[in-house]
Design an enzyme around this catalytic site. Structure first.
Site, PDB file in Angstrom:
ATOM      1  N   ASP A 273       0.826  -1.231   0.000  1.00  0.00           N
ATOM      2  CA  ASP A 273       0.000   0.000   0.000  1.00  0.00           C
ATOM      3  C   ASP A 273       0.848   1.265   0.000  1.00  0.00           C
ATOM      4  O   ASP A 273       0.558   2.199  -0.736  1.00  0.00           O
ATOM      5  CB  ASP A 273      -1.051   0.000   1.118  1.00  0.00           C
TER       6      ASP A 273
ATOM      7  N   GLY B  60      -2.098  -3.678  18.214  1.00  0.00           N
ATOM      8  CA  GLY B  60      -0.739  -3.919  17.718  1.00  0.00           C
ATOM      9  C   GLY B  60      -0.518  -5.313  17.186  1.00  0.00           C
ATOM     10  O   GLY B  60       0.598  -5.827  17.237  1.00  0.00           O
TER      11      GLY B  60
ATOM     12  N   GLY C 299      -1.679  -6.290  13.966  1.00  0.00           N
ATOM     13  CA  GLY C 299      -1.843  -6.351  12.511  1.00  0.00           C
ATOM     14  C   GLY C 299      -3.283  -6.323  12.050  1.00  0.00           C
ATOM     15  O   GLY C 299      -3.558  -6.549  10.876  1.00  0.00           O
TER      16      GLY C 299
ATOM     17  N   ASP D  10      -5.522   0.662   5.513  1.00  0.00           N
ATOM     18  CA  ASP D  10      -6.295   0.407   6.733  1.00  0.00           C
ATOM     19  C   ASP D  10      -7.456   1.380   6.847  1.00  0.00           C
ATOM     20  O   ASP D  10      -8.596   1.002   7.106  1.00  0.00           O
ATOM     21  CB  ASP D  10      -5.394   0.551   7.972  1.00  0.00           C
TER      22      ASP D  10
ATOM     23  N   TYR E 160       9.032  -1.142  10.703  1.00  0.00           N
ATOM     24  CA  TYR E 160       8.060  -0.788   9.679  1.00  0.00           C
ATOM     25  C   TYR E 160       8.567   0.410   8.891  1.00  0.00           C
ATOM     26  O   TYR E 160       8.639   0.385   7.674  1.00  0.00           O
ATOM     27  CB  TYR E 160       6.713  -0.481  10.333  1.00  0.00           C
TER      28      TYR E 160
HETATM   29  P1  ADP Z   1      -2.468  -2.245  14.784  1.00  0.00           P
HETATM   30  O1  ADP Z   1      -3.022  -1.071  14.058  1.00  0.00           O
HETATM   31  O2  ADP Z   1      -2.084  -3.357  13.880  1.00  0.00           O
HETATM   32  O3  ADP Z   1      -3.345  -2.726  15.902  1.00  0.00           O
HETATM   33  P2  ADP Z   1      -0.515  -0.279  15.545  1.00  0.00           P
HETATM   34  O4  ADP Z   1       0.797  -0.382  16.225  1.00  0.00           O
HETATM   35  O5  ADP Z   1      -0.601   0.398  14.226  1.00  0.00           O
HETATM   36  O6  ADP Z   1      -1.107  -1.767  15.451  1.00  0.00           O
HETATM   37  O7  ADP Z   1      -1.548   0.479  16.477  1.00  0.00           O
HETATM   38  C1  ADP Z   1      -1.682   0.121  17.840  1.00  0.00           C
HETATM   39  C2  ADP Z   1      -1.661   1.384  18.673  1.00  0.00           C
HETATM   40  O8  ADP Z   1      -2.862   2.155  18.425  1.00  0.00           O
HETATM   41  C3  ADP Z   1      -1.697   1.084  20.151  1.00  0.00           C
HETATM   42  O9  ADP Z   1      -0.397   0.835  20.655  1.00  0.00           O
HETATM   43  C4  ADP Z   1      -2.299   2.364  20.705  1.00  0.00           C
HETATM   44  O10 ADP Z   1      -1.321   3.397  20.748  1.00  0.00           O
HETATM   45  C5  ADP Z   1      -3.307   2.748  19.636  1.00  0.00           C
HETATM   46  N1  ADP Z   1      -4.650   2.192  19.936  1.00  0.00           N
HETATM   47  C6  ADP Z   1      -5.390   1.405  19.138  1.00  0.00           C
HETATM   48  N2  ADP Z   1      -6.566   1.081  19.714  1.00  0.00           N
HETATM   49  C7  ADP Z   1      -6.571   1.664  20.924  1.00  0.00           C
HETATM   50  C8  ADP Z   1      -7.512   1.693  22.025  1.00  0.00           C
HETATM   51  N3  ADP Z   1      -8.664   1.036  21.980  1.00  0.00           N
HETATM   52  N4  ADP Z   1      -7.154   2.420  23.106  1.00  0.00           N
HETATM   53  C9  ADP Z   1      -5.984   3.093  23.154  1.00  0.00           C
HETATM   54  N5  ADP Z   1      -5.076   3.090  22.170  1.00  0.00           N
HETATM   55  C10 ADP Z   1      -5.346   2.382  21.063  1.00  0.00           C
HETATM   56 MG    MG Z   2      -1.959   0.189  12.692  1.00  0.00          MG
END
Ligand code: ADP
Ligand code: MG
Length: 389
Positions: free
Chosen positions: A39, A124, A126, A174, A223
């Site tokens: 992407d 976190g 994926g 995404d 990444y």
């Molecule tokens: P993915 O998008 O694959 O889950 P990322 O590392 O891109 O992994 O995103 C995860 C991050 O997004 C978390 O570490 C946090 O900072 C934030 N996040 C996502 N959902 C929440 C939530 N429900 N509450 C708080 N932070 C969140």
């Molecule tokens: Mg993400």
């Protein structure tokens, strides 16, 4: 509508201190069937949304402050809507701050709010909990301001928030998937033109997601380094072949010719991208033909390419993929997401999915000593407001 019980209780607690009843929104998780790391190279992807949700309840405030409580993290954070700027240190609230900044920048005058968030999506791993958080926040803040924006525009705004505020150079997949998903469908997305085609997912096909339990950390991790490598490869290629504007433009013949200029590592990164764009097209045909077997081998080829050429797998994930592939009825599997941990996607015939899930659970537990988190994909619609009835 199955909201987490603790979320329902927390809304009731919050309602005591908030005059108006508030509004409820949710955004689904994104599962990328195939098209990994294409992407941000302007390539093709084939994701779907699934019925795992980030839930958000919003109450209006009379000032211009936003208070956000994440039940997942058991944390409360605040910010003011006036003068939002990216900060040097990033934290989870930056996903919400960034979206608020983007909306204000687009001319939407936002209102202060008390926000409660809970998510079924493992963070976190994926499945894009980050874009779900962005989209659900964007829709709620917009809703409170009495405004709306086209889904595609919101997707771009949320992507830009992730770049500028969370400092993750993600592609558009995404956010676009979560904003534009259609129930029962996968989305073939051209990340350059943003042309999209909804592809029905045949009912005789089953997808299972299994969490390896290993976690990556995107902002500091590898990444962005893969994105940097792609930028470097593009510079070298464009110097020799000016018609190459992004790695999307690379074909096999040009790649082979340019191998000496690229060197081994960048050559393999590019080879993954060229082969992956081809696999996405083949996967669309496989879905259209109800050909679960062909789709399964495309997933397995994708995993090998991510492991060997893009080098973003890790031993735990490779073991889980091998475990899944050893189970009766499994037609193929691969790691999904940024890499270095996270989830594995498994494809079976629909009739085989429950049995395969059970066997994978048993073998994982025997290997790792704990039960894996699993989810049978159920292709869901986009981020939206939910009426509480
Ligand atoms: P993915 O998008 O694959 O889950 P990322 O590392 O891109 O992994 O995103 C995860 C991050 O997004 C978390 O570490 C946090 O900072 C934030 N996040 C996502 N959902 C929440 C939530 N429900 N509450 C708080 N932070 C969140
Ligand atoms: Mg993400």
């Amino acid at each position: 509508m199955r909201m987490p019980a603790r979320f329902t209780r927390a809304i009731q607690d919050m309602a005591v201190d908030n005059a108006a009843g508030g509004r409820l929104f949710r955004a689904p998780a994104r599962i990328n069937i195939i098209g990994e790391h294409t992407d941000y190279n302007d390539g093709l992807v084939l994701p779907t949304a699934t019925a795992l949700f980030t839930w958000l309840h919003i109450f209006e405030r009379s000032d211009r402050r936003v208070q956000v409580t994440s039940l997942n993290l058991d944390q409360v954070a605040h910010f003011s809507l006036d003068g939002i700027e990216p900060s040097a240190e990033t934290s989870w609230i930056d996903y919400v701050r960034g979206v608020a900044a983007g909306l204000e920048g687009a001319g939407v005058r936002l209102r202060g709010a008390n926000i409660l968030i809970d998510s079924d999506i493992p963070l976190g791993s994926g499945l894009s909990s980050s874009a779900a958080l962005e989209l659900v926040s964007a829709q709620a803040l917009l809703g409170l301001a009495g405004r709306s924006l086209p889904a595609e525009r919101l997707a771009e705004l949320c992507q830009s928030a992730e770049h500028r505020y969370a400092k993750v150079q993600c592609g558009i997949m995404d956010q676009y998937t979560i904003a534009c998903a259609r129930k029962g469908h996968a989305l073939l997305l051209d990340c350059r033109s943003l042309q999209a085609m909804q592809v029905p997912i045949p009912g005789d096909l089953g997808f299972l997601v299994v969490d390896s339990g290993v976690r990556h950390c995107l902002p500091d991790g590898n990444y962005n380094s893969r994105a940097d490598e792609c930028a470097e490869a593009l510079k070298l290629l464009a110097a020799e072949q000016p018609q190459i504007k992004s790695l999307r433009d690379l074909d096999r013949a040009t790649l082979e010719r340019c191998e000496p200029a690229l060197g081994d590592v960048l050559y393999r990164r590019c080879r993954h991208l060229v082969s992956e764009n081809e696999r996405v097209r083949k996967a669309v045909t496989a879905l259209q033909n109800h050909d679960a077997r062909a789709l399964g081998s495309l997933l397995s080829d994708c995993h090998a390419s991510l492991r060997d050429d893009y080098e973003i797998s890790c031993p735990e994930v490779d073991t889980l993929v091998a475990t899944a592939n050893s189970v009766d009825g499994v037609l193929g599997s691969r790691m999904v997401g940024g890499g270095f941990g996270g989830c594995v996607l498994v494809v079976t015939a629909a009739d085989d999915i429950a049995g395969a899930a059970e066997q994978i659970r048993e073998r994982y537990a025997a290997n790792v000593g704990s039960e894996p988190w699993m989810h049978i994909v159920n292709a869901a619609g986009p981020a939206q407001e939910i009426s509480e009835s």
